[in-house]
Design an enzyme around this catalytic site. Structure first.
Site, PDB file in Angstrom:
ATOM      1  N   GLY A 193       0.833  -1.210   0.000  1.00  0.00           N
ATOM      2  CA  GLY A 193       0.000   0.000   0.000  1.00  0.00           C
ATOM      3  C   GLY A 193       0.858   1.247   0.000  1.00  0.00           C
ATOM      4  N   ASN A 194       0.246   2.378   0.271  1.00  0.00           N
ATOM      5  CA  ASN A 194       1.023   3.618   0.394  1.00  0.00           C
ATOM      6  C   ASN A 194       0.325   4.541   1.392  1.00  0.00           C
ATOM      7  OD1 ASN A 194      -0.822   5.514  -1.112  1.00  0.00           O
ATOM      8  ND2 ASN A 194      -0.439   4.003  -2.724  1.00  0.00           N
ATOM      9  N   PHE A 195       0.966   5.675   1.676  1.00  0.00           N
ATOM     10  CA  PHE A 195       0.506   6.536   2.776  1.00  0.00           C
ATOM     11  C   PHE A 195      -0.606   7.515   2.389  1.00  0.00           C
ATOM     12  CE2 PHE A 195       4.935   5.660   4.312  1.00  0.00           C
ATOM     13  CZ  PHE A 195       4.549   4.923   5.429  1.00  0.00           C
TER      14      PHE A 195
END
Ligand code: CTP
Length: 401
Positions: free
Chosen positions: A209-211
């Site tokens: 995923g990412n932020f």
């Protein structure tokens, strides 16, 4: 200045922030609004009715009847009179009653009768604010079209520090003013908007995923809907909800799902804004059973490229459609932005840099530049602003395209 002549019901509930109601009324009246207070019995333990009625010039309504005269207060008439209803402070109890329709007092009954837009400014202690019940009730209210004026963080009446402090009266008036002031400049436009991260499954319990928090994309969705646009918000997993009825939310998980949803909706849209942080790669063979540490020696996961949604829409786009991308960069932001603008056939790209304080993931602020595909416009830079204000800048810009 947009509040002049507007009829506002101010609902006050029993929290310590009720002392701020006097200031709120003062500011509303100063802005030219007519204010009718509907208070719960508990609210009047915190602030005296005479203070409120002196400021509004109208008796405070709290009960269905005035005890000594037997005069009946019609919640239906008050509801119809209003151009907006604002409940500030809104306690956890009143939010719960509103969410479930428990009409056991004059305030909630008026809410159920009101045809006007409703705003709530929650105020409570941080643990109550963070409780899943409150989160759920606020999400239900937002889904019903109630505008939630998010509480601020800071020192609370309990002396604990956290989220739950009622937004300042000045800010509440600003929100109302902006609400009434907005022209429906995007009426008749259909906007496809991507927001949030995508998550790419490795196995049933793990993902890449990412932020991205989705805040920027959601702020654009709300602002565009306020301007009268019909918004299709294709969102990866976020903790955010939408409040405007003009927004249709399509929930997706992976980049591939986002791609498919976008290709489906794009032909019916006038504008597409690609604010999502799409994972560039996805596991080539996601497992359907959990990978076990003991039995398998996984040292690497083979990845394959996700489709580039913006580039795909750039190929599909007609001369009538506008396509706007985003680029969040750590270095050489403008050069990278220009390169993406042309590679993806965008009409404009909004560039922000993680190198700028206050810009990027998770923050409530952003600092952007917009590069146009039209060389005569080239680049417009903006100062650091709240994400809501940045959303307005981006849409102002798009309206000029
Ligand atoms: N984008 C997209 N689909 C992808 C990747 C990106 O639609 N698979 C969109 C983003 O929403 C954004 C723009 O393309 O509007 C630029 O995203 P970014 O991740 O910066 O671009 P990439 O081409 O992936 O470049 P980088 O190598 O910097 O990751």
């Amino acid at each position: 200045m947009n509040l002049k002549g507007k009829h506002i019901i101010l609902g006050i509930t029993g929290g310590i922030a009720a002392y701020k109601s006097a200031t709120l009324i003062r500011l509303l009246v100063k802005a030219g609004a007519e204010v009718q207070v509907v208070a719960t019995a508990a609210a009047l333990e915190f602030i005296r009715p005479v203070t409120l009625s002196a400021l509004t010039g109208k008796p405070v309504i709290s009960e269905f009847f005035t005890a000594n005269t037997g005069e009946w207060h019609s919640h239906v008439d008050i509801g119809l009179w209003a151009d907006a209803m604002v409940i500030a402070p809104a306690t956890a109890c009143t939010l719960a009653k509103m969410a479930t329709g428990v009409a056991d007092n004059m305030l909630v009954t008026t809410y159920l009768s009101a045809k006007a837009p409703v705003f709530v400014a929650p105020a409570m202690d941080l643990d109550m604010m963070a409780h899943p019940t409150t989160t759920r009730n606020l999400a239900m209210l937002a889904a019903d079209g109630v505008h939630v004026i998010e509480p601020a963080s800071g020192e609370l009446a309990s002396h604990l520090v956290g989220r739950g402090r009622m937004e300042e009266p000045e800010k509440i008036v600003e929100v109302l003013d902006a609400f009434f002031g907005k022209g429906k400049t995007m009426q008749g436009k259909r906007i496809l908007l991507t927001a949030g991260p995508t998550i790419e499954r490795i196995d049933p319990v793990r993902y890449i995923g990412n932020f991205s928090s989705g805040k920027m994309g959601y702020a654009i969705a709300e602002e565009a809907a306020r301007r009268g646009a019909e918004v299709i918000l294709v969102s990866g997993p976020t903790s955010l909800s939408v409040s405007h009825p003009g927004i249709t939310k399509v929930d997706v998980e992976s980049g591939r799902e986002m791609y498919e949803a976008c290709l489906k909706h794009f032909p019916q849209c006038d504008i597409a804004i690609m604010a999502a942080a799409v994972a560039d790669y996805t596991p080539a063979e996601p497992r359907d059973k959990k990978i076990k540490r003991e039995h398998e020696d996984v040292e690497s996961i083979r990845l394959v490229k996700n489709p580039d949604i913006a580039a795909a829409l750039g190929r599909e786009k007609t001369s009538e459609q506008k396509l706007i991308g985003f680029a969040l960069e750590t270095d050489s932001a403008i050069d990278n932005g220009r390169e993406k603008l042309s590679r993806k056939n965008l009409d404009a790209i909004v560039v922000n840099s993680l190198a700028d304080a206050g810009a990027g993931f998770g923050t409530d602020t952003n600092k952007i530049s917009i590069i146009s595909a039209d060389p005569s416009q080239d680049i417009t830079t903006y100062p650091l602003k709240s994400k809501d204000a940045v959303a307005a800048d981006i849409l102002d810009y798009i309206e000029t395209l």
